[in-house]
Write an enzyme that holds these catalytic residues in place. Structure first.
Site, PDB file in Angstrom:
ATOM      1  N   HIS A 119       0.907  -1.436   0.426  1.00  0.00           N
ATOM      2  CA  HIS A 119       0.124   0.523  -0.086  1.00  0.00           C
ATOM      3  C   HIS A 119       0.844   1.580  -0.611  1.00  0.00           C
ATOM      4  O   HIS A 119       0.169   2.335  -0.298  1.00  0.00           O
ATOM      5  CB  HIS A 119      -0.708   0.532   1.448  1.00  0.00           C
ATOM      6  CG  HIS A 119      -0.244   0.522   2.679  1.00  0.00           C
ATOM      7  ND1 HIS A 119      -0.233  -0.566   3.306  1.00  0.00           N
ATOM      8  CD2 HIS A 119      -0.246   1.283   3.485  1.00  0.00           C
ATOM      9  CE1 HIS A 119       0.018  -0.392   4.856  1.00  0.00           C
ATOM     10  NE2 HIS A 119       0.535   0.907   3.982  1.00  0.00           N
ATOM     11  N   ASP A 149       0.129  -7.534   2.000  1.00  0.00           N
ATOM     12  CA  ASP A 149       1.011  -6.143   1.417  1.00  0.00           C
ATOM     13  C   ASP A 149       2.529  -6.100   1.325  1.00  0.00           C
ATOM     14  O   ASP A 149       2.947  -5.422   2.721  1.00  0.00           O
ATOM     15  CB  ASP A 149      -0.088  -4.825   2.887  1.00  0.00           C
ATOM     16  CG  ASP A 149       0.316  -4.306   2.697  1.00  0.00           C
ATOM     17  OD1 ASP A 149       0.152  -3.522   1.435  1.00  0.00           O
ATOM     18  OD2 ASP A 149      -0.220  -3.284   3.905  1.00  0.00           O
ATOM     19  N   SER A 225       4.837   2.619   8.121  1.00  0.00           N
ATOM     20  CA  SER A 225       4.251   1.383   7.079  1.00  0.00           C
ATOM     21  C   SER A 225       5.455   1.325   6.795  1.00  0.00           C
ATOM     22  O   SER A 225       6.009   1.689   5.536  1.00  0.00           O
ATOM     23  CB  SER A 225       2.919   1.704   6.159  1.00  0.00           C
ATOM     24  OG  SER A 225       1.926   1.641   7.385  1.00  0.00           O
TER      25      SER A 225
END
Length: 465
Positions: A119, A149, A225
């Site tokens: 993402h 992911d 992230s």
């Protein structure tokens, strides 16, 4: 002269007596409180392989890892200039380049391979990577897996880069110290500390696709992230991925993809170009109160087998319906996410030892994992399978997956089964993994349009509302 000699002798004698008394009484007493090295006779278990406690020194692990975590910028390039004033701000008025998002990445090889979240780089026209020494590079996407992911990118550099070696996430223990290294809120090279709060945590964000995260209370915020979760030895044991928070910021816990799963995905991408998913060949669920009452079980943890896939490794090894899986290799299986988390770190062809309960008796079997080649899409009421080149040619389809069977009795089975689904919501599909990714990313309130080729090779469309 005699007096001086006498005084000197008395002084020396007094000092010797004082020192002897200290050694005899005081030091003997203080030694009673020193830690004893003889752990065999100690009633407190001592594990010398870990350094626990509030006085753990994180400086070495932080120094080892901070230079191997990078800042990843997702840049969109628009032809004809920026579409709004907001798209000019990150780079000035620079020909329609806009920062779509930013996150972190982990250098895993000295020649510039970097792991991050899918993402973070999804939809990017360009990817820019900034090292801890402020050097900037353009990055190339090697491959990605939206389901887990995880994405792999690479930068080209003549110098050898610092990198973080993979650790074994299966060996992590609850309460063990960890560090989160990343770039929250675009603040470079940030290190936070916490503990492992839970393992094999399933956030239930996808139907029929349980996840298996490491949960930690190390502070993780937007921008973390794709960053590193490391143990106190500076080994990579997770890729920081998700925050469970109404505000989107840290409130006490966060989640990371275990390093064993991330490493397997990266190796698959590098070797095969896509993810090789091995399956045990069962459908089932975690033991709960309803199952305990229904089957009069004497165990409250494990995975009960609801169905065994024909032709799978589970069927060939003799696993049956209502068996309860308790352990795979050296991993305790207390819930379904324990099982999926471990199996997702394996490939088709790998063998695992499964310990199970059958009618209250323990049994152990060896299972050879098979490749995932069918997928139930419950919202469509269809089971699909990977199509062969011969099937695509026979149905005059350029790409697609085969409709294996219908799961809903109201669907026209005779018309659909055997057909080839080529597109879902105008997105091409070439494998069941493509189908899984599209179904995962769709908005649940939207209708679903499939384009398929029937047995006559005719192109048709169906809409699910």
């Amino acid at each position: 002269m005699k007096k001086i000699a006498t005084l000197l002798f008395v002084s020396v004698l007094g000092g010797a007596i004082t020192l002897g008394s200290y050694k005899l009484f005081l030091e003997e007493e203080s030694n009673q409180f020193l830690p004893q090295d003889n752990t065999e006779n100690s009633f407190i278990p001592v594990n010398k392989s870990h350094s626990y406690g509030t006085n753990v020194d994180f400086t070495e692990a932080a120094e080892k890892t901070v230079h191997a975590v990078v800042h990843v910028k997702n840049v969109a390039v628009f032809k004809g200039g920026p579409r709004s004033i907001w798209e000019q701000t990150p780079y000035g008025n620079n020909g329609g380049r806009a920062l779509q998002g930013a996150g972190s990445g982990v250098i895993i090889t000295p020649d510039g391979y970097i792991v991050t979240n899918n993402h973070v780089i999804d939809g990017a026209s360009e990817i820019e990577v900034t090292l801890n020494d402020n050097k900037n590079y353009k990055a190339e996407v090697i491959g990605s897996d939206p389901i887990s992911d995880i994405a792999l990118i690479k930068i080209d550099t003549e110098e050898e880069l610092e990198y973080i070696p993979f650790g074994n996430s299966d060996n992590m223990e609850l309460g063990e110290w960890v560090l989160a290294v990343g770039n929250p809120f675009n603040l470079k090279s940030t290190v936070t500390a916490g503990i492992i709060s839970a393992k094999a945590r399933d956030l239930n964000v996808r139907d029929n696709s349980p996840q298996s995260f490491i949960q930690t209370d190390a502070a993780i915020n937007p921008g973390n992230s794709g960053g590193a979760l490391v143990n106190i030895n500076g080994e990579l044991i997770g890729i920081n991925t998700a925050i469970s928070s109404p505000s989107g910021s840290y409130i006490g816990y966060a989640f990371a993809v275990p390093s064993n799963n991330a490493r397997k995905i990266v190796e698959d991408i590098m070797e095969f170009g896509d993810v090789q998913q091995g399956i045990l060949g069962i459908r089932g669920g975690s033991i709960n109160n309803d199952l305990i009452k229904e089957f009069d079980l004497n165990t409250s943890q494990g995975v009960m087998v609801g169905q065994v896939t024909p032709g799978s490794g589970a069927e060939k090894s003799g696993i049956r319906q209502n068996d309860i899986i308790k352990k795979i290799d050296n991993i305790d299986i207390n819930k379904f996410s324990d099982l999926t988390g471990y199996i997702n770190s394996k490939r088709p062809g790998d063998e695992v030892n499964v310990k199970l309960l059958r009618n209250g008796k323990e049994k152990e079997v060896s299972v050879k994992l098979t490749k995932l080649d069918t997928l139930e899409v419950s919202v469509l009421g269809l089971e699909v399978a990977n199509a062969s080149a011969e099937e695509l040619e026979a149905y005059k389809a350029p790409n697609g997956v085969r409709i294996n069977r219908t799961l809903n009795k109201d669907l026209p089975s005779s018309e659909l089964v055997g057909g080839i689904i080529a597109e879902i919501n105008n997105q091409k599909v070439s494998s069941i993994r493509d189908v899984e990714e599209i179904m995962q990313s769709r908005t649940k309130s939207n209708s679903i349009v499939i384009t398929y080729y029937n047995q006559k090779g005719e192109k048709q469309r169906m809409i699910w509302r």
